[in-house]
Design a protein around this motif. Structure first.
Motif, PDB file in Angstrom:
ATOM      1  N   UNK A 320       0.770  -1.094  -0.186  1.00  0.00           N
ATOM      2  CA  UNK A 320       0.020  -0.027  -0.027  1.00  0.00           C
ATOM      3  C   UNK A 320       0.731   1.267   0.099  1.00  0.00           C
ATOM      4  N   UNK A 321       0.089   2.332  -0.263  1.00  0.00           N
ATOM      5  CA  UNK A 321       0.821   3.687  -0.414  1.00  0.00           C
ATOM      6  C   UNK A 321       1.365   4.029   0.922  1.00  0.00           C
ATOM      7  N   UNK A 322       2.640   4.756   0.956  1.00  0.00           N
ATOM      8  CA  UNK A 322       3.031   5.010   2.105  1.00  0.00           C
ATOM      9  C   UNK A 322       4.309   4.298   2.511  1.00  0.00           C
ATOM     10  N   UNK A 323       4.702   3.157   1.888  1.00  0.00           N
ATOM     11  CA  UNK A 323       5.583   2.345   2.251  1.00  0.00           C
ATOM     12  C   UNK A 323       6.324   1.893   0.998  1.00  0.00           C
ATOM     13  N   UNK A 324       7.875   1.690   1.247  1.00  0.00           N
ATOM     14  CA  UNK A 324       8.633   1.301   0.189  1.00  0.00           C
ATOM     15  C   UNK A 324       8.136   0.081  -0.615  1.00  0.00           C
ATOM     16  N   UNK A 456      17.344  -2.263   1.359  1.00  0.00           N
ATOM     17  CA  UNK A 456      16.544  -1.212   1.768  1.00  0.00           C
ATOM     18  C   UNK A 456      17.379  -0.093   2.507  1.00  0.00           C
ATOM     19  N   UNK A 457      18.701  -0.725   2.937  1.00  0.00           N
ATOM     20  CA  UNK A 457      19.383   0.091   3.745  1.00  0.00           C
ATOM     21  C   UNK A 457      20.536   0.848   2.896  1.00  0.00           C
ATOM     22  N   UNK A 458      21.062   0.252   1.912  1.00  0.00           N
ATOM     23  CA  UNK A 458      22.026   0.572   1.080  1.00  0.00           C
ATOM     24  C   UNK A 458      21.877   1.113  -0.187  1.00  0.00           C
ATOM     25  N   UNK A 460      17.786   2.315  -1.515  1.00  0.00           N
ATOM     26  CA  UNK A 460      16.682   2.286  -1.503  1.00  0.00           C
ATOM     27  C   UNK A 460      15.935   2.471  -3.160  1.00  0.00           C
ATOM     28  N   UNK A 461      16.603   3.209  -4.124  1.00  0.00           N
ATOM     29  CA  UNK A 461      16.057   3.085  -5.369  1.00  0.00           C
ATOM     30  C   UNK A 461      16.246   1.652  -6.086  1.00  0.00           C
ATOM     31  N   UNK A 462      17.167   0.791  -5.840  1.00  0.00           N
ATOM     32  CA  UNK A 462      17.323  -0.370  -6.134  1.00  0.00           C
ATOM     33  C   UNK A 462      16.299  -1.610  -5.537  1.00  0.00           C
ATOM     34  N   UNK A 463      15.930  -1.109  -4.152  1.00  0.00           N
ATOM     35  CA  UNK A 463      14.937  -1.986  -3.508  1.00  0.00           C
ATOM     36  C   UNK A 463      13.842  -1.749  -4.260  1.00  0.00           C
ATOM     37  N   UNK A 464      13.501  -0.498  -4.531  1.00  0.00           N
ATOM     38  CA  UNK A 464      12.150  -0.240  -5.111  1.00  0.00           C
ATOM     39  C   UNK A 464      12.032  -1.122  -6.412  1.00  0.00           C
ATOM     40  N   UNK A 465      13.082  -1.154  -7.296  1.00  0.00           N
ATOM     41  CA  UNK A 465      13.078  -1.803  -8.608  1.00  0.00           C
ATOM     42  C   UNK A 465      12.893  -3.328  -8.280  1.00  0.00           C
TER      43      UNK A 465
END
Length: 519
Positions: A320-324, A456-458, A460-465
């Motif tokens: 849901x919206x609001x979370x990575x 998620x720590x190192x 975040x854009x990669x985690x999102x992908x």
């Protein structure tokens, strides 16, 4: 109509940071706080294994090192007053609050924290995976504990989790597992268990713990009662008569009545809880991906959201919206033409073999009942008969573990305020399945998901992908589920109660200690 959230959080932080000025003594002679829920409260008593509805009680009985603050969207002090991490994020040191005792009378110190978390890790149950990055725990002093990690994770956020982050007295009994199963607790929170009536309406009673570190030098509730009432109309009537203090979920018609009722207050807020339809990918008709995709396309998403009258919002993706991990612009749409084509390819559909599917949902969950009824109607036009079974949660979950249904409908929320548990617990391979009730066994997906905690720590854009690829894998390539909506938390409670605010990281939890009792 509600007390501002910032004020409520400020009061909580003040209570957390200020020692009591008077002798610690639990309040007496006040009416209990009565929480009415539509499903069973306790599934598991062991705080290391707890992974279900008992969160609503356990967050009043047990405490965690930190607490997720919905205003700052960061961790705040709870049992730990401060913490620090190394530059590489692989060493975390927590300083504990002094003067805290467990309900057993023993002190809560660094040794107790180490023993508690190590037991949870060793048990490998429930949400124990949240500690997977921990390689060792070291006691630096009576109130100082250090965690060494195999890879960096936001341990202050992990330590705020709604499950598996509880600190408890591991010395409460020689056979702790058996001791917990008898309905006992070993927490440090403001309330302790005094009665458990398994399977009864008046299932659980908690009473104020005299030695609570926060003190009792202002008005508080001295008792919490949890009652199981599947009938929403009756639950609402109990609230109107003052027999209940709080009802955690109301259908649109009852919520509208509560908004207009004198003497009641309401709360209406987006949540992190998502309705999930899990398809049996391992056996039965839905083992055929064409059938799974057909059912996915047959769901009348817009009609259901409209029918639920503002109590839910369309889901977009898995998180849901609001979370990575959230993906905008992925709201699903009904497509009956595609559903028909897919069913015909599989030998079913109009003019083909009749198909019968079994769907289970939570008894008393009015929203889920609307979903089941509307899906049954949509599928009937496609020569598919949907058998719908409303079940008490414990029975539904046990049946699900045995692959006893084609479609399992449930609500899911994160273990802590992060998108990982939506995938890591629900869609990552697991044997026994526990919460992977689609029985998905996808090594490619698993490999993706295993990279997320560190990213998620190192990065975040990669985690999102990775989340975006995982979303496509689950919903499109494997069609393991459908996501009909995100819940809006709609509560009703007695108008005299002050201090209530909804925290989406702890779904359906009322932190009763923070409330000022109704007059």
């Amino acid at each position: 109509m509600r007390r501002p959230l910032a004020a409520a959080v400020a009061l909580m932080m003040l209570a957390a940071c200020s020692p009591p000025q008077e002798e610690q003594r639990a309040p007496a002679g006040q009416s209990p706080f009565v929480y009415v829920k539509n499903t069973d409260v306790v599934t598991e008593w062991d705080p290391s294994r707890s992974y279900s509805n008992e969160i609503i009680a356990f967050q009043n009985v047990y405490e965690t090192l930190t607490y997720w603050n919905p205003v700052t969207k960061k961790s705040a002090p709870r049992l730990a007053t401060s913490w620090r991490s190394s530059a590489d994020g692989r060493t975390w040191t927590f300083t504990l609050r002094s003067g805290v005792t467990f309900h057993t009378g023993r002190p809560l110190d660094a040794e107790a924290v180490k023993a508690s978390i190590e037991r949870t890790i060793k048990g490998k149950a429930g949400a124990g995976y949240i500690w997977d990055a921990v390689s060792s725990i070291r006691v630096e002093g009576p109130l100082t504990v250090t965690f060494a990690l195999k890879y960096p994770v936001p341990l202050d956020l992990v330590a705020s989790a709604g499950y598996a982050a509880y600190i408890y007295d591991t010395k409460a009994a020689p056979d702790l597992t058996k001791w917990f199963q008898q309905g006992r607790d070993a927490g440090s929170g403001p309330y302790t268990v005094t009665r458990w009536n398994k399977g009864k309406e008046d299932e659980l009673t908690l009473s104020a713990y005299d030695g609570y570190w926060g003190g009792w030098n202002r008005p508080h509730y001295n008792t919490i009662k949890y009652r199981v009432v599947p009938d929403p109309e009756r639950a609402y009537s109990m609230l109107r008569r003052g027999e209940a203090s709080f009802v955690d979920r109301l259908d649109p018609e009852l919520f509208a009545r509560a908004q207009a009722a004198p003497g009641l207050r309401t709360s209406d807020r987006p949540s992190f809880s998502t309705a999930v339809m899990l398809f049996n990918t391992a056996s039965g008709p839905l083992k055929d991906i064409r059938v799974r995709k057909a059912v996915q396309k047959a769901v009348p998403y817009r009609g259901i959201v409209k029918a639920l009258g503002g109590s839910v919002m369309p889901a977009s993706g898995v998180v849901p919206e609001g979370l990575l991990g959230h993906m905008p612009n992925r709201v699903p749409e009904q497509d009956l033409a595609t559903a028909t084509r897919l069913l015909r390819q599989a030998g079913y559909g109009p003019g083909g073999k009749p198909l019968r599917l079994v769907l289970t949902y939570g008894e008393g969950e009015a929203d889920e009942e609307v979903l089941a009824r509307r899906l049954r109607k949509a599928l009937a036009a496609l020569n598919v008969t949907l058998e719908v079974r409303g079940m008490r949660w414990n029975a539904q979950w046990e049946l699900g573990k045995k692959r006893g249904q084609d479609i399992f409908v449930m609500y899911w929320w994160p273990d802590y305020a992060d998108g990982y548990s939506y995938f890591g617990q629900v869609f990552h391979s697991a044997n026994p399945p526990v919460m992977n009730l689609s029985y998905l066994n996808d090594q490619q997906l698993d490999a993706m998901l295993d990279t997320v905690p560190e990213l998620t720590v190192t990065d975040k854009p990669a985690a999102q992908r990775v989340y975006e690829r995982a979303t496509a894998r689950v919903l499109d390539q494997r069609a393991a589920a459908a996501m009909p909506w995100v819940v809006k938390s709609r509560r009703a409670f007695l108008g005299g109660i002050q201090g209530y605010d909804d925290n989406p990281a702890y779904p359906d939890v009322v932190f009763v200690y923070d409330l000022k009792p109704s007059g």
